[in-house]
Design a protein around this motif. Structure first.
Motif, PDB file in Angstrom:
ATOM      1  N   UNK A  23      -0.992   1.126  -5.539  1.00  0.00           N
ATOM      2  CA  UNK A  23      -0.261   1.006  -4.288  1.00  0.00           C
ATOM      3  C   UNK A  23       1.178   0.560  -4.496  1.00  0.00           C
ATOM      4  N   UNK A  27      -3.622   0.778   1.075  1.00  0.00           N
ATOM      5  CA  UNK A  27      -2.376   1.499   1.326  1.00  0.00           C
ATOM      6  C   UNK A  27      -2.609   2.839   2.001  1.00  0.00           C
ATOM      7  N   UNK A  28      -3.878   3.273   2.028  1.00  0.00           N
ATOM      8  CA  UNK A  28      -4.141   4.545   2.700  1.00  0.00           C
ATOM      9  C   UNK A  28      -4.585   4.360   4.138  1.00  0.00           C
ATOM     10  N   UNK A  86     -12.529  -2.141  -9.571  1.00  0.00           N
ATOM     11  CA  UNK A  86     -11.746  -2.895 -10.553  1.00  0.00           C
ATOM     12  C   UNK A  86     -10.304  -2.435 -10.592  1.00  0.00           C
ATOM     13  N   UNK A  89      -5.480  -6.746 -17.019  1.00  0.00           N
ATOM     14  CA  UNK A  89      -4.574  -6.662 -15.886  1.00  0.00           C
ATOM     15  C   UNK A  89      -4.352  -5.191 -15.565  1.00  0.00           C
ATOM     16  N   UNK A 132      -2.508  -3.644 -13.566  1.00  0.00           N
ATOM     17  CA  UNK A 132      -1.161  -3.114 -13.378  1.00  0.00           C
ATOM     18  C   UNK A 132      -0.521  -2.797 -14.727  1.00  0.00           C
ATOM     19  N   UNK A 134      -7.303   5.891 -10.602  1.00  0.00           N
ATOM     20  CA  UNK A 134      -6.994   5.256  -9.336  1.00  0.00           C
ATOM     21  C   UNK A 134      -7.484   6.105  -8.169  1.00  0.00           C
ATOM     22  N   UNK A 135      -7.235   7.405  -8.273  1.00  0.00           N
ATOM     23  CA  UNK A 135      -7.551   8.259  -7.135  1.00  0.00           C
ATOM     24  C   UNK A 135      -8.926   8.884  -7.222  1.00  0.00           C
ATOM     25  N   UNK A 182      -4.006   7.205 -15.620  1.00  0.00           N
ATOM     26  CA  UNK A 182      -3.996   6.187 -14.566  1.00  0.00           C
ATOM     27  C   UNK A 182      -4.261   6.774 -13.190  1.00  0.00           C
ATOM     28  N   UNK A 183      -3.632   7.897 -12.909  1.00  0.00           N
ATOM     29  CA  UNK A 183      -3.827   8.496 -11.590  1.00  0.00           C
ATOM     30  C   UNK A 183      -5.266   8.901 -11.349  1.00  0.00           C
ATOM     31  N   UNK A 203     -10.116  12.196   2.921  1.00  0.00           N
ATOM     32  CA  UNK A 203      -9.772  12.393   1.505  1.00  0.00           C
ATOM     33  C   UNK A 203      -9.663  11.062   0.775  1.00  0.00           C
ATOM     34  N   UNK A 204      -9.290  10.032   1.517  1.00  0.00           N
ATOM     35  CA  UNK A 204      -9.064   8.747   0.880  1.00  0.00           C
ATOM     36  C   UNK A 204     -10.297   7.852   0.899  1.00  0.00           C
ATOM     37  N   UNK A 214      -2.064   0.522 -15.867  1.00  0.00           N
ATOM     38  CA  UNK A 214      -1.625   1.678 -15.093  1.00  0.00           C
ATOM     39  C   UNK A 214      -0.192   2.057 -15.406  1.00  0.00           C
ATOM     40  N   UNK A 215       0.679   1.068 -15.476  1.00  0.00           N
ATOM     41  CA  UNK A 215       2.101   1.357 -15.632  1.00  0.00           C
ATOM     42  C   UNK A 215       2.422   1.980 -16.984  1.00  0.00           C
ATOM     43  N   UNK A 234      -4.694 -14.741 -13.694  1.00  0.00           N
ATOM     44  CA  UNK A 234      -4.176 -13.876 -12.642  1.00  0.00           C
ATOM     45  C   UNK A 234      -5.101 -13.697 -11.438  1.00  0.00           C
ATOM     46  N   UNK A 276       6.558   4.976 -12.487  1.00  0.00           N
ATOM     47  CA  UNK A 276       5.735   3.857 -12.925  1.00  0.00           C
ATOM     48  C   UNK A 276       4.553   3.808 -11.994  1.00  0.00           C
ATOM     49  N   UNK A 277       3.436   4.399 -12.441  1.00  0.00           N
ATOM     50  CA  UNK A 277       2.279   4.419 -11.570  1.00  0.00           C
ATOM     51  C   UNK A 277       1.610   3.058 -11.588  1.00  0.00           C
ATOM     52  N   UNK A 278       1.473   2.470 -10.424  1.00  0.00           N
ATOM     53  CA  UNK A 278       0.814   1.179 -10.361  1.00  0.00           C
ATOM     54  C   UNK A 278       0.028   1.103  -9.050  1.00  0.00           C
TER      55      UNK A 278
END
Ligand SMILES: Nc1ncnc2c1ncn2[C@@H]1O[C@H](COP(=O)(O)OP(=O)(O)OP(=O)(O)O)[C@@H](O)[C@H]1O
Ligand SMILES: Nc1ncnc2c1ncn2[C@@H]1O[C@H](COP(=O)(O)OP(=O)(O)OP(=O)(O)O)[C@@H](O)[C@H]1O
Ligand SMILES: NCCCCN
Ligand SMILES: [Mg+2]
Ligand SMILES: [Mg+2]
Lengths: 373, 286, 290, 334, 373
Positions: free
Chosen positions: A323, E290-291, E238, E198, E200, E227-228, E223-224, E362-363, E203-204, A171, A319-321
Motif C-alpha cells: 500500500x 488500501x483497496x 503476513x 520485515x 517492507x 502481494x496481489x 513482490x507484486x 477483484x480485491x 518487497x522494496x 517492529x 519501489x513496490x511496498x
C-alpha cells in the motif's frame, strides 16, 4: 496562583544548561487534563532532559514547572505526583510483578489489603489479570511495557511521562503497542506526555504534538496541523516525507505566489498562514509524495488533475511496498522526484515510461531559506 | 538524593567521607614509603633529615637496597616466580575460559564452582596442603625407589605451583568474562571469509582476548609478587622478596632499607597498574 | 561432517586437561592428603596410627576452639565493617562520580594491592605504635597529653584487616552497582520512595550478589590471613592460622596442623554456606560473577 | 656451585660472604634466615634437602635427628677443630652424637637473659622481675621456650633436671604457665623478633625485657643506658652449631665455609654482625671493641660461671612446651 | 551434473532437524544469477538455519545444496564461495576498515599490492573511498553496513547472504539503507540472498521473495505476485495489512463467486487462480485497507466507485499518520474495518460520520479455511 487550573502540566520558559551546553531553551507549553501530548524531535534535541526536569530529577536552570497549577520547583521527585515510564522500563528485576506494582503503594503507606485490591484492579485494567506472581524475566516485551504503565497508574498520577517506551521493542510489537497505548490512555483518562523521535508514533497517538529541535519547541499542534501546516522548514522535513526544491520568489501576495526553482522550473504555492513571502527572497518548497499524482504521458486524464504545478519525467524505478508503494521519476533537469502510487499489479507504471507529475499549489509548502543546507 | 549531583550538605558530607576513606587507604603506604627517606637507622620518628642512602648507600650500616644483594636476590626470585606464575595462570585461564564458555559437558556448573573454590581457600591451607602432598610423595618415592625427586621439595617450583593454584582462578574469571562478551559470529564471519581454524584463533579470537589476558597477567603478577601466606610454607632456599623482607624484619631487625624496598615496590606496581589501565582504555575504545 | 564432531570432542578434552590437572593435583589431592594426615596420631617417634585423636584434641582443648571462634567472629566483624565502609565508597564510584573520575577513583582503591600484606602491616605499625605517627600527631595537636599505644590490640588487628580486605569488598560491589541502570533508582524515587526506601528495597536487593560475593571473599581472606593479626596483634590476640602455623613449625605436629587446617576450612565453609542460605544466593551467581 | 646456608639472621654478613666468594670464586653463597623451629620444620619438609649447611642450636639437634632424620654426620677430619674452644666443642659433641656419629660442631655462643634501661629499671635482676608491678606495661618477653625455662628457674625449679621425667616436667610447665598468665597484665607485648624488641626498647616504650644478649649489645651501641643483665638465676646459654642437612649437595663448600668463618680475622667480622661470641679459643678477645665493651658491661666472671647451658631436648618436650605457650597466648589476662 | 548451470544457488529438498525440532522442512528453490532473492518469514520460522546451511555452518539433515551447479555438502565453510553479512555485522573491532576488508584476501594468500588495489577498488564502489584507515567504532551505522558488504564483495562471491542486516539500525537509517542495498546489488551484479521478517524490506528490494513459515516455503514469487495474488491465507496475512472475514461459499465458478460472512453479509470475490471454491465450504476473505474506499453517506460519488462489495458503517476513529493514515469504521454488525484514507486537513472524515465502504470483488482474496483460528 495560576491562570487556568484545568491544565495538568504547565511549563513556563523552562531551560536547562549543562555547563555551556544549552540542552533546553525557554520551553513553554501547557497540557489540558486528560490529553495525550507528545514531544517529537531528533536524538539529542533535549527531550529527555525536559522530561527529567518535569519528574524532578534535574533542576531547571530557569523557568517554572507547574502541576495542577502548583509550582513543583522545590518538590523532590518522590513527592511529585508525576509518574514516569522509562525507556528501558526500569522494572525491578528482584521483585515479581505484584511487588513491582505494589512498590509505589507501599511507599505511600497503603495497607496490605488495599494494595492487594488495587494491584489486582490495575492488572485487570491492563488485561493481564494472571501475571501477578510472575517474575519480570518471564514476561514478554509487550507485557513488560504494560506492567511498567500499570506500576505508575496504580498511583493515580496527575501526569504520566513516557520516554520512548517503545524504543526497545521490535517492529511488529511496536505497531501493536502504538494502538494499545492510546487505548490505555483512554482507559485511565490521565494526561500522558509521550516522548519519541518516531513521527508515526507521535502522529497516531497524540492529541497534540510538540516538535522539538535543538532545545526549542518549533511548533505545537494537532498531528494534522503539523503535517499539513508546518510552520517551519524543520517541521515540514521532520514530519512526513517530502520532495524539496530551493528557489527564489518571483511574485507573491497574502494567498500564495510563484517561485522559480534552481533548476529553472516555475512552481506555485499557497501561503500557509498570513505571512507574505518577500519577492526575490530565497525559499524552500516542500511537497509530500502522496500529493503528487503521477499520470502516464499518453493518458487523457491530465485535465482531471486539479493542479497548478506540473512536471514531466521518466519513471526511473518503482519501489513496490504494498500500500505504500512509491515511484521515482527522473525529471528533465535530472533530479529524482518521489511520488506515491498504488500498484495493483494490473496496468501499473513501468520504468522508462514518460509521465507527468501534477500537484496542487495548496500542497506546496514554502519556507524562507534559513541559510542552512 | 542517591543519584544526583546537586550541591546539598548531604553530598558534601558524602564527599568528605570519600576523601577520608582514601586518606585511610593511602596512610600506611605513605608512612611505609616516607620513612625510606629518613636519615636514621630505624624506621621511626623522630625525623632525622632527608637521605637517599637507603636506596643508593653502599656502606654498612646504611646499605641501600640497590647494594643489598639479599634484597636484590629476593627481588629477582620474586620476579622469576611472578613471571612463571602469570604465564601459567594466563595460559590455564585462557583454556578454562574456552572450556566454560564454549564447552558443553555434563557437570559444567559443578566444575565451574570447583574452579572458583581455590580463591576462597585460605592461602595458608593451600600452602600447607600442597607442601604435605609434595613431601609425602617425595618421601614415599625416596623410601620405595631410593629416588630423590627434588622438585617436590620446597623451592621455586612449589612456590610457583602453590601461587598458581589460586591465581589461576583469578585469571580464569577475568578472561572468562571477556570471552563471554565475544560475539561468536565474529569467528563465523572469519571462517566465511576463508580463514582456517588456526587462523581464526590467531587473528580474531586471541586478539579479542588480548586486553583481558594482559590485564589478568598483570593482576597475576602483582598478586604473586606480594603473596606471603602460601609462599611461606613452600619456599626453599630461593626466597622471594616478601619472605626475605619478613625474615629481615622478624629475624634481623628492620632498617629504613625495608621502607626503601616498599617505596620501590609501590612505584613499580603503580606503573604496572597504570599500564593495565592504559590497556583497559584501549579495550574500551573498541 | 563427522570430522567436525571429532574435532570438537578432541578440543574439549584438550581444554579440560589443564583444568583437571590444576584442580586435581593442586586442590583435590592435597586436601585429601591433608585429611589423611590429620587422621594420623603420633604414637612414638616415626610411629603413627589412624585415629581421630587430633580432632578430639581440638574439641577437648578450649584454647583451640576459642581461638577458632574468636577468629571466626572477628572475621565476621571485619566483613561487616568492610561492607559498611565499602558500600558507600562503591556506590560513590559507580553512581555518583563522573565517568572521568570513576576510573581514577577505582584505581585509587586498588592502591593497597600495590604492596604486600607485609608492607601494609609495616606501614600500620609505623603509624600506630606508641611512638608512631598518629600518637605523635595527637600529642602535637594537644589532644592527648602523653603517648598512646594504638598497636598490639584487637582494634589494631581489625583496622589492619579491614584495610587489607576492603578492596575485595569494593571491587565486586562496584561492578554490580555499575551494571544497575540509573533509571531503576530514579524509578524508585519517582514511584514515591524516600532515599531510605530506595536504598533498602531497590539498591541493596539489586546489589545482593555483589554484596554476598564481597562478603565471602572478604571473610575467607580475613579468616585465612596470617601476617596482619600476628604483626599488629597484642599479647591476647591469637589467630587460628597462627595456631596452625605453630602446630606445623613450633611443635612439628603436622598431623595436628593438618587437622586444624581442615577444621578452619570446614568452619569457614560452614559460615559461608549459612550466609548463602540466609541471603538466598548461590556461589555460582556471586563469587563467580565478580 | 652454590652453598645454601640455613642460618640465623645476621649469621652471614654480606661482607663475609663477599670475602668468601672472592676466595672461592666458583662458590656462590645463598642465605636463608631462620630460627631453630623453622630450621627443623624446613628440613623436615624437604627431608633434609634444599640446604647445604644449617646452624641450629646445640640442644635442638638430637631429638629432631632421631625423629625426622634430617642431618648427616660430619666428617670431623675436614674441620679444623683445633681452633675451637675445647669445652664448647666437647659439649656440643656430647649432645649431638648419635650411634657414634657426631652431627654438629659449635660456631657461636651467647646467652639469653634480660635487658634493662639502667636509668628506668635499675632493679631488674631476675626473670621474675619482668612481672614486677613496678614495671607494669613496660616489659616484654618472647613467647618461646626460653622464658618458660627462665621462669622455671626463678621459681626455684630445675627444668633441665626434669627432662628425664616428663610428668614432673609437665608439672613445672603448668606452674610456669600459671605464673606467666598472671604476668600477662604486666607485659606490654610479646616481641617476635629482634626488630620489634629493639624498637620498643629504643623508643622507651618498655624499660626491660627478656632478650638475646646480642640484641642487647646492639642497643648498647645506640644507647649506653641499655645493658644486658644476666639474671641472678643464671643466664641461659646457647651454642649455635654447624650441621649438615642429610641431602646437602655441597659438602666441600660447607666445610670450606666452616673453616673460613673460624679464622680469627673472620671471627671478628662475624661477631660484629651477630653480637655473639665465637666458639673459638679466645673468642671473647676477638669481639669487636664495642661488643667487647658491652659484654664487659654486662658480665662479671661469676655471671659466666653461673651460665646454664640449654640441655638436650628429648623427644616430646617441644610439643609439651608448645602447648604450654599456646595456653599462655590464648589466656585472657591483662 | 546439473540441469541448469545458470542458477547461482539451488536448494533441493533441504531440511534440518535439531533433535525433534524440524527447523527446516524440504525446502527447494533456485536463484538465477545476479538476482536479489529474499526470504521473508516470522521469527523462528527457520530462516537463519537455512542460511547457515548454505554458508556451511550447519549440515543439512537431508537434501542437497548446489552453488554454481556443484554440490557443496562436503565443503567446509571456509572453502565455500558464499559470503555472508551477519545480523550484527561481525566486523572485527581489533582491525581497522582496511584490515577488515583485506582479511579474506589475506586468507586466500593474495599479495599485498593486489590486496591494496582491491580494497581501494571496493571502497570506491561503496562510495567510501576515505575510510580505509578508520577504526570500526569510528564509523556510523550505515557505513558499517557498507563495509560489511564490501568485506564480502571484495572476494567476488558467487552468492552473498544477508541475515537481517538492517535489524540493528534505527528507523530512518533503515529506510535509507533499503534503497542503498538495492543499488549496491545492481553495482556488483552478484546474487543476493536476503533474510528478513520485515515485509517492507523484502518487497522494496527483491526480484523474488520466498515466504517461509514453520520451516517451509509457502510461496515464491515477485513482490507484486505475493502481494496481489497470495496463494495461501498465511501469505495474504503476513504480507501487507488485511481486513479478514470468515464465511461460507454460496456460489462459485472458475472466475469467482459469492460468500456469506459469519455476520450474514454477502461478499463477492474473483478467483485467484484456476481453483474453484467448493460451494458450502468455509473460507476466509482478505481485503487490503488500501483497496477499500470510504465515502461519505451523503456524498453523490458512490456510483463512481466501481465495486461489487459494499458495507455501511460509522467512522469510529481516525489514525492520522500522514500519508499512511487510516480510518476505522464500525459496521452494522459491530466489527471494525480498516481502510486507508488520505487526510489533507480539509474536509476530512470525522468520527461519527456515516460512511459507505466500497471495494471491487477483484480485491477480495478468498482462501479455504485451514481450520486454524
Ligand atoms: N548530564 C548531562 N551533562 C551534560 N550534557 C548533557 C547531560 N544530559 C544531557 N546532555 C546533553 O543535552 C542534550 C540533550 O540531551 P537529551 O538526553 O535530553 O536528548 P534526547 O532528546 O532525549 O535524545 P535521545 O532521543 O537520543 O534520547 C544532548 O546534547 C546531551 O548531550
Ligand atoms: N542450535 C539449535 N538447536 C536447537 N534448536 C534450534 C537451533 N537453532 C535454531 N533452532 C530452532 O529452529 C527454529 C528456527 O530457528 P531460526 O534461528 O532459523 O529462526 P529465524 O527464522 O532465523 O528466526 P529470527 O527471525 O528470530 O532470527 C527455531 O524454533 C529455533 O528455536
Ligand atoms: N640462637 C639465638 C640466635 C640469636 C640471633 N640473634
Ligand atoms: Mg532521550
Ligand atoms: Mg534469524
Amino acid at each position: 496562583m495560576t491562570d487556568n487550573p484545568s491544565y495538568d502540566l504547565e511549563c513556563l520558559d523552562v531551560s536547562k544548561n549543562f555547563g555551556s551546553i544549552r540542552a533546553v531553551k525557554d520551553v513553554s507549553f501547557d497540557i489540558p487534563s486528560g490529553s495525550f501530548f507528545s514531544i517529537l524531535g531528533p536524538s539529542g534535541c533535549g527531550k529527555t532532559t525536559l522530561m527529567r526536569m518535569i519528574a524532578g530529577f534535574e533542576d531547571p536552570s530557569g523557568g517554572d514547572i507547574r502541576i495542577k497549577g502548583k509550582s513543583v520547583l522545590g518538590t523532590p521527585p518522590n513527592k511529585r505526583n508525576v509518574k514516569m515510564v522509562f525507556q528501558h522500563l526500569a522494572l525491578f528485576p528482584m521483585m515479581n510483578v505484584y511487588e513491582n506494582i505494589a512498590y509505589g503503594l507501599r511507599c505511600n503507606g497503603v495497607g496490605n489489603a488495599e494494595i492487594k485490591r488495587k494491584v489486582h484492579d490495575v492488572l485487570e485494567r491492563i488485561a493481564l489479570p494472571d501475571v501477578a506472581e510472575r517474575e519480570i524475566h518471564q514476561l514478554s516485551g509487550g507485557q513488560k511495557q504494560r506492567i511498567a504503565i500499570a506500576r505508575c497508574m496504580v498511583l493515580d498520577p496527575d501526569v504520566l511521562l513516557l520516554d520512548e517506551p517503545l524504543g526497545a521493542l521490535d517492529l511488529k510489537l511496536r505497531e501493536a503497542m502504538k494502538i494499545e497505548l492510546k487505548l490505555l490512555q483512554h482507559q485511565f483518562n490521565t494526561t500522558f506526555v509521550y516522548i519519541t523521535h518516531d513521527q508515526s508514533e507521535a502522529l497516531v497517538m497524540s492529541d497534540n504534538v510538540a516538535i522539538m529541535n535543538q532545545g526549542e519547541f518549533e511548533q505545537i499542534g494537532t498531528p494534522q496541523e503539523l503535517y499539513h501546516h508546518p510552520s517551519t522548514a524543520f517541521v515540514a522535513s521532520f514530519v512526513g516525507d517530502s520532495n524539496r526544491w530551493s528557489g527564489v520568489v518571483k511574485s507573491s501576495d497574502s494567498t500564495g505566489g510563484k517561485v522559480e526553482t534552481e533548476q529553472g522550473l516555475p512552481m506555485s504555492f499557497s501561503s500557509a498562514g498570513e505571512k507574505t513571502m518577500q519577492e526575490g527572497s530565497r525559499v524552500n518548497i516542500f511537497v509530500r509524495p502522496e500529493f503528487i499524482r503521477t499520470v502516464r504521458a499518453g493518458g487523457g486524464d491530465l485535465q482531471d488533475a486539479a493542479g497548478e504545478n506540473r512536471m514531466d519525467g521518466i519513471v526511473d524505478s518503482l519501489l513496490f511496498n504494498g500500500a505504500n508503494s512509491r515511484v521515482l521519476v527522473r525529471t528533465g533537469s535530472g533530479e529524482l522526484v518521489e511520488s506515491d502510487v498504488t500498484l495493483t499489479g494490473e496496468n501499473d507504471l513501468k520504468p522508462g515510461e514518460d509521465v507527468h507529475l501534477v500537484w496542487s499549489s495548496k500542497q506546496s509548502m514554502c519556507f524562507a531559506d534559513q541559510g542552512k543546507a | 538524593m542517591l543519584v544526583q549531583k546537586k550541591a546539598t550538605p548531604f553530598l558534601l558530607g558524602y564527599r568528605l567521607y570519600v576523601v577520608a576513606f582514601f586518606i585511610f587507604l593511602a596512610a600506611p603506604l605513605i608512612s611505609a614509603g616516607a620513612f625510606a627517606f629518613n636519615d636514621s637507622l630505624f624506621p621511626a620518628l623522630p625525623w632525622q633529615g632527608f637521605t637517599l642512602d637507603w636506596f643508593f648507600g653502599d656502606t654498612e650500616p646504611k646499605l641501600g637496597m640497590f647494594h643489598d644483594r639479599r634484597l636484590l636476590q629476593g627481588l629477582y626470585y620474586s620476579f622469576v616466580i611472578a613471571i612463571f606464575v602469570s604465564a601459567l595462570s594466563v595460559f590455564v585461564g585462557t583454556t578454562n575460559a574456552f572450556l566454560f564458555v564454549r564447552g558443553e559437558f555434563p557437570g559444567k556448573n559443578f566444575f565451574y564452582i570447583m574452579m572458583v573454590v581455590p580463591l576462597v581457600i585460605p592461602g595458608v591451607i593451600l600452602g600447607i596442603s600442597i607442601l604435605v602432598l609434595a613431601s609425602d610423595t617425595a618421601n614415599y618415592v625416596e623410601n620405595r625407589f631410593d629416588l630423590e625427586l627434588e622438585f617436590l621439595r620446597p623451592g621455586i617450583l612449589l612456590v610457583v605451583v602453590g601461587q598458581f593454584s589460586f591465581i589461576a582462578t583469578i585469571t580464569s574469571l577475568v578472561i572468562t568474562a571477556r570471552l563471554k562478551k565475544f560475539d561468536e559470529t565474529m569467528e563465523e564471519a572469519a571462517f566465511n571469509l576463508g580463514a582456517s581454524r588456526a587462523r581464526v584463533l590467531r587473528t580474531i579470537t586471541l586478539p579479542f582476548l588480548r586486553p583481558a589476558m594482559i590485564a589478568a597477567g598483570i593482576v597475576a603478577f602483582l598478586v604473586s609478587f606480594e603473596n606471603f601466606n602460601t609462599t611461606l610454607f613452600l619456599v626453599g632456599s630461593e626466597a622471594p622478596l616478601t619472605i626475605t623482607m619478613y625474615d629481615r624484619m622478624a629475624k634481623v631487625g628492620s632498617t629504613p632499607v625495608l621502607n626503601a624496598v616498599s617505596f620501590f615496590l609501590m612505584v613499580g606496581s603503580g606503573l604496572l597498574a597504570l599500564l593495565s589501565i592504559l590497556i583497559q582504555r584501549d579495550r574500551s575504545g573498541q | 561432517m563427522m570430522q567436525n564432531k571429532d574435532i570438537k570432542r578432541l578440543s574439549l578434552y584438550l581444554l579440560f586437561a589443564p583444568f583437571a590437572l590444576w584442580i586435581i593435583l593442586l586442590v583435590i589431592l592435597p586436601h585429601i592428603g591433608m585429611v589423611v594426615l590429620s587422621l594420623k596420631e603420633k604414637i612414638a617417634p616415626r610411629v603413627y596410627e589412624y585415629s581421630f585423636a587430633n580432632y578430639l584434641e581440638f574439641l577437648n582443648e578450649p584454647i583451640y576452639w576459642n581461638t577458632l571462634l574468636r577468629t571466626g567472629s572477628m572475621s565476621l566483624l571485619v566483613t561487616a565493617l568492610a561492607l559498611l565502609i565499602g558500600f558507600p565508597i562503591a556506590y560513590y564510584i559507580a553512581k555518583i562520580a563522573g565517568p572521568r573520575s570513576r576510573g581514577g577513583l577505582f584505581l585509587l582503591c586498588l592502591i593497597p594491592l600495590w604492596v604486600s600484606d607485609l608492607i601494609r602491616a609495616f606501614g600500620w605499625i609505623l603509624l600506630l605504635r606508641e611512638t608512631g605517627v598518629i600518637s605523635n600527631f595527637l600529642l602535637w595537636t594537644g589532644l592527648i597529653g602523653e603517648p598512646v599505644e594504638f598497636l598490639y590490640n584487637d582494634v589494631a588487628v581489625i583496622v589492619g584487616l579491614t584495610y587489607t580486605v576492603i578492596l575485595f569488598m569494593i571491587v565486586p560491589l562496584v561492578s554490580t552497582l555499575d551494571g544497575m541502570d540509573n533509571a531503576m533508582i530514579e524509578a524508585g524515587y519517582n514511584l514515591g520512595g524516600s532515599g531510605f526506601t530506595v536504598l533498602r528495597r531497590i539498591i541493596i536487593p539489586y546489589a545482593m550478589p555483589g554484596i554476598v560475593a564481597g562478603c565471602i571473599v572478604t571473610f575467607m581472606l580475613t579468616a585465612g590471613s596470617y601476617l596482619t593479626p600476628i604483626l599488629l596483634g597484642g599479647k591476647n590476640s591469637s589467630w587460628f592460622t597462627e595456631q596452625i602455623y605453630n602446630q606445623f613449625i613450633t611443635r612439628f605436629n603436622w598431623e595436628g596442623g593438618a587437622a586444624f587446617g581442615m577444621l578452619l576450612l570446614f568452619f569457614t565453609s560452614l559460615v559461608i554456606w549459612l550466609g548463602l542460605k540466609l541471603s538466598g544466593q548461590t556461589l555460582a551467581n556471586t563469587v563467580a560473577k565478580s | 656451585e652454590t652453598l645454601r646456608l640455613l642460618t640465623w639472621g645476621s649469621y652471614a654478613p654480606d661482607e663475609l660472604i663477599e670475602k668468601f666468594e672472592a676466595e672461592y670464586p666458583d662458590i656462590d653463597v645463598e642465605v636463608t634466615f631462620s630460627n631453630n623451629e623453622e630450621m627443623i620444620a624446613k628440613l623436615r619438609a624437604t627431608g633434609g634437602a634444599g640446604f647445604d649447611l644449617a646452624q641450629p642450636s646445640h640442644d635442638r639437634i638430637y631429638a629432631a635427628q632421631l625423629e625426622y632424620d634430617i642431618y648427616k654426620p660430619l666428617d670431623l677430619s675436614k674441620i679444623d677443630t683445633s681452633v675451637m674452644e675445647a669445652k664448647l666443642l666437647d659439649g656440643v659433641k656430647e649432645n649431638t652424637t648419635i650411634e657414634g656419629e657426631v652431627y654438629a660442631v659449635p660456631h657461636q655462643w651467647g646467652t639469653s637473659g634480660l635487658m634493662a634501661d639502667k636509668t628506668k629499671a635499675p632493679d631488674l635482676k631476675s626473670w621474675a622481675d619482668l612481672c614486677n608491678p613496678a614495671y607494669e606495661g613496660k616489659t616484654s618477653m618472647r613467647l618461646k621456650r626460653t622464658i618458660l625455662l627462665g621462669t622455671a628457674f626463678s621459681m626455684g625449679e630445675d627444668p633441665f633436671a626434669a627432662y628425664s621425667d616428663l610428668d614432673k616436667y609437665q608439672g613445672i610447665l603448668d606452674k610456669v604457665a600459671e605464673k606467666l598468665i598472671e604476668c600477662k597484665g604486666n607485659i606490654k607485648a610479646y616481641w617476635k623478633g629482634g626488630d620489634d624488641l629493639s624498637a620498643m626498647m629504643l623508643s622507651g616504650e618498655i624499660v626491660g625485657s627478656e632478650t638475646w644478649d646480642s640484641t642487647a649489645y646492639k642497643l648498647f651501641d645506640q644507647n649506653k643506658n641499655i645493658v644486658f643483665v644476666p639474671p641472678k638465676e643464671g643466664a641461659l646459654a646457647w651454642i649455635d652449631t654447624f650441621a649438615l642437612p642429610r641431602k646437602a649437595k655441597a659438602d666441600d663448600a660447607a666445610y670450606k665455609w666452616i673453616n673460613f668463618v673460624l679464622r680469627p680475622e673472620n671471627v671478628t667480622l662475624m661477631s660484629a654482625s651477630t653480637g655473639a661470641i665465637a666458639a673459638v679459643k679466645g673468642g671473647q678477645d676477638l669481639l669487636p671493641e664495642d661488643k667487647k665493651a658491652a659484654v664487659n658491661a654486662a658480665f662479671t666472671a661469676e655471671d659466666i660461671d653461673n651460665l646454664k647451658f640449654f640441655a638436650n631436648i628429648p623427644p616430646g618436650v617441644e610439643d609439651m612446651e608448645g602447648k604450654t605457650l599456646e595456653k599462655i597466648k590464648a589466656a585472657t589476662g591483662g
